[in-house]
Structures are given as C-alpha cells and as structure tokens.
Motif scaffolding. Structure first.
Motif, mmCIF file in Angstrom:
data_model
loop_
_atom_site.group_PDB
_atom_site.id
_atom_site.type_symbol
_atom_site.label_atom_id
_atom_site.label_comp_id
_atom_site.label_asym_id
_atom_site.label_seq_id
_atom_site.Cartn_x
_atom_site.Cartn_y
_atom_site.Cartn_z
ATOM 1 N N UNK A 90 0.697 -0.974 0.039
ATOM 2 C CA UNK A 90 -0.200 -0.096 0.021
ATOM 3 C C UNK A 90 0.668 1.114 -0.337
ATOM 4 N N UNK A 91 1.106 1.927 -1.116
ATOM 5 C CA UNK A 91 1.942 3.349 -0.757
ATOM 6 C C UNK A 91 0.362 4.169 -0.584
ATOM 7 N N UNK A 92 1.608 5.282 0.038
ATOM 8 C CA UNK A 92 0.913 6.275 0.521
ATOM 9 C C UNK A 92 1.736 7.716 0.697
ATOM 10 N N UNK A 93 1.014 8.915 0.642
ATOM 11 C CA UNK A 93 1.767 9.812 0.998
ATOM 12 C C UNK A 93 1.795 11.244 1.942
ATOM 13 N N UNK A 94 3.031 11.154 2.556
ATOM 14 C CA UNK A 94 3.224 12.362 3.647
ATOM 15 C C UNK A 94 3.668 13.829 2.831
ATOM 16 N N UNK A 95 2.536 14.822 3.519
ATOM 17 C CA UNK A 95 2.797 16.174 2.695
ATOM 18 C C UNK A 95 2.723 17.084 3.787
ATOM 19 N N UNK A 96 4.104 17.443 4.457
ATOM 20 C CA UNK A 96 4.334 18.476 5.753
ATOM 21 C C UNK A 96 4.885 19.353 5.287
ATOM 22 N N UNK A 97 4.209 20.515 5.316
ATOM 23 C CA UNK A 97 5.180 21.663 4.115
ATOM 24 C C UNK A 97 5.090 21.752 3.097
ATOM 25 N N UNK A 98 6.292 21.790 2.389
ATOM 26 C CA UNK A 98 6.852 22.122 1.530
ATOM 27 C C UNK A 98 7.332 20.815 0.807
ATOM 28 N N UNK A 99 7.685 19.802 2.199
ATOM 29 C CA UNK A 99 8.567 18.185 1.885
ATOM 30 C C UNK A 99 6.968 17.035 1.403
ATOM 31 N N UNK A 100 7.625 16.757 0.464
ATOM 32 C CA UNK A 100 6.373 15.421 0.801
ATOM 33 C C UNK A 100 6.965 13.771 -0.295
ATOM 34 N N UNK A 101 6.623 12.815 0.614
ATOM 35 C CA UNK A 101 7.323 12.160 0.862
ATOM 36 C C UNK A 101 6.393 10.919 0.427
ATOM 37 N N UNK A 102 6.488 9.684 -0.276
ATOM 38 C CA UNK A 102 6.106 8.662 -0.980
ATOM 39 C C UNK A 102 6.872 7.340 0.098
ATOM 40 N N UNK A 103 5.728 6.623 0.606
ATOM 41 C CA UNK A 103 6.257 5.324 1.560
ATOM 42 C C UNK A 103 5.693 4.355 0.822
ATOM 43 N N UNK A 104 6.225 3.308 0.418
ATOM 44 C CA UNK A 104 6.179 1.885 -0.353
ATOM 45 C C UNK A 104 5.495 1.150 0.681
ATOM 46 N N UNK A 105 6.252 0.853 1.766
ATOM 47 C CA UNK A 105 6.194 -0.058 2.128
ATOM 48 C C UNK A 105 6.516 -0.069 3.796
ATOM 49 N N UNK A 106 5.643 -0.317 4.760
ATOM 50 C CA UNK A 106 5.780 -0.463 6.055
ATOM 51 C C UNK A 106 5.671 -1.462 6.632
ATOM 52 N N UNK A 107 6.814 -2.406 6.943
ATOM 53 C CA UNK A 107 6.987 -3.948 7.826
ATOM 54 C C UNK A 107 6.733 -3.631 9.263
ATOM 55 N N UNK A 108 6.313 -5.215 10.542
ATOM 56 C CA UNK A 108 6.628 -4.867 11.269
ATOM 57 C C UNK A 108 6.084 -4.230 11.843
ATOM 58 N N UNK A 109 7.169 -4.040 12.927
ATOM 59 C CA UNK A 109 6.366 -2.696 13.726
ATOM 60 C C UNK A 109 7.160 -1.689 14.032
ATOM 61 N N UNK A 110 6.949 -1.306 11.814
ATOM 62 C CA UNK A 110 7.815 -0.860 11.906
ATOM 63 C C UNK A 110 6.853 1.242 12.235
ATOM 64 N N UNK A 111 7.030 2.157 12.088
ATOM 65 C CA UNK A 111 6.754 3.407 12.538
ATOM 66 C C UNK A 111 7.459 4.355 11.123
ATOM 67 N N UNK A 112 6.611 5.787 10.823
ATOM 68 C CA UNK A 112 6.388 6.844 10.368
ATOM 69 C C UNK A 112 6.304 7.833 11.503
ATOM 70 N N UNK A 113 6.850 9.116 11.738
ATOM 71 C CA UNK A 113 7.191 9.646 12.870
ATOM 72 C C UNK A 113 7.970 11.131 12.491
ATOM 73 N N UNK A 114 6.991 12.050 12.585
ATOM 74 C CA UNK A 114 7.024 13.632 11.651
ATOM 75 C C UNK A 114 6.861 14.415 13.450
ATOM 76 N N UNK A 115 7.730 15.062 13.049
ATOM 77 C CA UNK A 115 8.190 15.753 14.818
ATOM 78 C C UNK A 115 9.024 15.524 15.220
#
Length: 83
Positions: A1-26
C-alpha cells in the motif's frame, strides 16, 4: 500500500511499512516501543523467460551464539521537552 505524507513543502512517498515500523514526523516519544526480529536472507536473481528451478539446495551459515542480544532501552524519564 503506497501512501504520501505531506508536511509543508516536503512530500514523502512511503511504499512499504513492515513489522513494527513507524513513520514519525516532528518530535516524538515512543514509550515502550519494542520489536525484536532476525532475518536470514539470500541475495541473487533469476533473469530471463520461462526459468525453472529444480531440486534447489540452500544453506544458511549462521554461527552466531546469540542472534540478537536484547538490551532494554526503555525510557525511564521523560525528556525535558515533555515535562
């Protein structure tokens, strides 16, 4: 499942999160966040059309006495930012 994270002028594409991963901003404090895993993985590739593998033999050479020594790194005191 691909999703995008947009924060201000920064755009990040996340293609895969596995196991006990986390995507943290700030600034984040992940209290009691634990995950322990070990993977044995081989590298290689099969290139071409209509390839077949017959009677494959594999071997893992893993001489470690302890695969993943676990050290407790729990937060025992909140950072000054969160007090």
């Amino acid at each position: 499942m691909r999703f995008f994270v947009r924060r201000g002028s920064v755009n990040t594409a996340v293609s895969y999160v596995e196991n006990a991963s986390a995507l943290n901003v700030g600034q984040n404090l992940l209290n009691d966040w634990k995950n322990h895993a070990k993977y044995n993985q081989g590298f290689g590739q099969v290139i071409g059309d209509a390839n077949k593998q017959k009677a494959m033999k594999t071997r893992v050479d893993d001489p470690d006495m302890f695969d993943a020594p676990i050290r407790d790194t729990s937060v025992t005191q909140l950072p000054s930012l969160l007090r």
